[in-house]
Scaffold this motif. Sequence first.
Motif, PDB file in Angstrom:
ATOM      1  N   GLY A  80       0.913  -1.176   0.071  1.00 25.29           N
ATOM      2  CA  GLY A  80      -0.061  -0.112  -0.029  1.00 25.29           C
ATOM      3  C   GLY A  80       0.825   1.131   0.047  1.00 25.29           C
ATOM      4  N   VAL A  81       1.997   1.260  -0.660  1.00 27.54           N
ATOM      5  CA  VAL A  81       2.954   2.497  -0.678  1.00 27.54           C
ATOM      6  C   VAL A  81       3.305   2.759  -1.828  1.00 27.54           C
ATOM      7  N   ALA A  82       2.526   2.451  -2.967  1.00 27.34           N
ATOM      8  CA  ALA A  82       3.192   2.596  -4.414  1.00 27.34           C
ATOM      9  C   ALA A  82       3.104   4.140  -4.484  1.00 27.34           C
ATOM     10  N   ASP A  83       2.374   4.777  -3.911  1.00 18.73           N
ATOM     11  CA  ASP A  83       2.679   6.352  -4.186  1.00 18.73           C
ATOM     12  C   ASP A  83       3.889   6.879  -3.570  1.00 18.73           C
ATOM     13  N   ARG A  84       4.566   6.157  -2.666  1.00 22.31           N
ATOM     14  CA  ARG A  84       5.779   6.727  -2.024  1.00 22.31           C
ATOM     15  C   ARG A  84       7.099   6.040  -2.473  1.00 22.31           C
ATOM     16  N   VAL A  85       7.005   5.119  -3.513  1.00 20.19           N
ATOM     17  CA  VAL A  85       8.145   4.293  -3.782  1.00 20.19           C
ATOM     18  C   VAL A  85       8.236   4.508  -5.394  1.00 20.19           C
ATOM     19  N   ARG A  86       9.663   4.918  -5.859  1.00 20.40           N
ATOM     20  CA  ARG A  86       9.623   5.144  -7.219  1.00 20.40           C
ATOM     21  C   ARG A  86      11.235   4.233  -7.545  1.00 20.40           C
ATOM     22  N   GLY A  87      10.792   3.375  -8.535  1.00 18.32           N
ATOM     23  CA  GLY A  87      12.000   2.709  -8.887  1.00 18.32           C
ATOM     24  C   GLY A  87      12.444   3.063 -10.381  1.00 18.32           C
ATOM     25  N   VAL A  88      14.006   3.331 -10.518  1.00 18.60           N
ATOM     26  CA  VAL A  88      14.357   3.754 -11.694  1.00 18.60           C
ATOM     27  C   VAL A  88      15.602   2.916 -12.046  1.00 18.60           C
ATOM     28  N   GLN A  89      15.901   2.443 -13.307  1.00 14.28           N
ATOM     29  CA  GLN A  89      16.970   1.614 -13.800  1.00 14.28           C
ATOM     30  C   GLN A  89      18.234   2.437 -13.599  1.00 14.28           C
ATOM     31  N   GLY A  90      19.417   1.911 -12.935  1.00  7.93           N
ATOM     32  CA  GLY A  90      20.665   2.748 -13.214  1.00  7.93           C
ATOM     33  C   GLY A  90      21.438   2.098 -12.114  1.00  7.93           C
ATOM     34  N   ASP A  91      22.836   2.879 -11.967  1.00  4.51           N
ATOM     35  CA  ASP A  91      23.591   2.171 -11.075  1.00  4.51           C
ATOM     36  C   ASP A  91      24.647   3.263 -10.411  1.00  4.51           C
ATOM     37  N   ALA A  92      25.357   2.712  -9.525  1.00  2.00           N
ATOM     38  CA  ALA A  92      26.096   3.765  -8.850  1.00  2.00           C
ATOM     39  C   ALA A  92      26.961   4.804  -9.496  1.00  2.00           C
ATOM     40  N   HIS A  93      27.597   4.131 -10.679  1.00  2.00           N
ATOM     41  CA  HIS A  93      28.347   4.942 -11.323  1.00  2.00           C
ATOM     42  C   HIS A  93      27.778   6.032 -12.272  1.00  2.00           C
ATOM     43  N   GLY A  94      26.602   5.936 -12.757  1.00  2.00           N
ATOM     44  CA  GLY A  94      26.141   6.884 -13.314  1.00  2.00           C
ATOM     45  C   GLY A  94      24.564   7.380 -12.743  1.00  2.00           C
ATOM     46  N   LEU A  95      24.821   7.494 -11.361  1.00  2.00           N
ATOM     47  CA  LEU A  95      23.948   7.848 -10.313  1.00  2.00           C
ATOM     48  C   LEU A  95      23.059   8.946 -10.632  1.00  2.00           C
ATOM     49  N   PHE A  96      23.534   9.912 -11.102  1.00  2.00           N
ATOM     50  CA  PHE A  96      23.058  11.315 -11.264  1.00  2.00           C
ATOM     51  C   PHE A  96      22.499  11.358 -12.665  1.00  2.00           C
ATOM     52  N   ASP A  97      22.492  10.351 -13.459  1.00  2.00           N
ATOM     53  CA  ASP A  97      21.698  10.148 -14.673  1.00  2.00           C
ATOM     54  C   ASP A  97      20.214  10.029 -14.569  1.00  2.00           C
ATOM     55  N   VAL A  98      20.076   9.411 -13.146  1.00  2.00           N
ATOM     56  CA  VAL A  98      18.726   9.116 -12.808  1.00  2.00           C
ATOM     57  C   VAL A  98      18.182   9.609 -11.555  1.00  2.00           C
TER      58      VAL A  98
END
Length: 268
Positions: A80-98
């Motif tokens: 019941g927390v889908a509105d507070r969790v956002r998943g994005v594909q990425g990694d630590a190296h390119g962290l600020f791309d996402v």
Amino acid sequence: MSDPMRPRASLRTAVVWEVLQDSLDRRVKATGRESLDVLDTGGGSGNFAVPVARLGHRVTVVDPSPNALFALERRAAEAGVADRVRGVQGDAHGLFDVAERGGYDVVLCHGVLEYVDDPAEGVRNAVAALRAEGVLSLLAAGLGGAVLSRALAGHFKEARQALDDPNGRWGTGDPVPRRFTVEQLTGLVEAAGLRVGAVHGVRVFADLVPGVLVDTEPGALEALLKLEEVAAELPAFHAVATQLHVLGETGEAVQTNGGSETGGATEA
């Protein structure tokens, strides 16, 4: 414990969850905001992200695996927390791309440094994602725990190999690319500009105790959890823990909090 429906899993997360929840509570009091912005790098299917969202916080999970992110979405919906969790594909190296630079009150970096090419860069990126007043929760594989487990299993040459190997690997079949000592982890945190607020040993005993004993002996799980919680704060047990948890704080966060209140010992 992060998921009361999974008691065995709680052995792996209970200590970290207690420290993290305390840190979140302190940040809420310090900022005056009930909802914090949390970044979970390598957060996978949401073992920590979903419980954090249950507390009312907004969580962004960055993970390279589409399957893990799909599981995260399903898990968040079920909780019941889908509105507070956002998943994005990425990694630590390119962290600020996402992810937003300097946009988070708390950053989780759990089980990431073992797999990145440059752990120092991984920590620097995690710190750069923090606001001026922020906290970093860092969890990584401990060298001593691996050496102890190989030795107790009778694999003495592999135990010695882990001690001699610069990455703490016991052989070519080792599934973990890199392990750390307390000094190495606290050094990375301090080099990135944070103060080490606390150090905890995680899974000091849990990986050594036969599962059948924990599952069948009345009261064994609860007793083991309490033992883990006490041992986690004692520096003498950090050297043999399977994982090490380091809490890093910005200078501003330390001043606002009036110092760390987690009670953990620092070995920096």
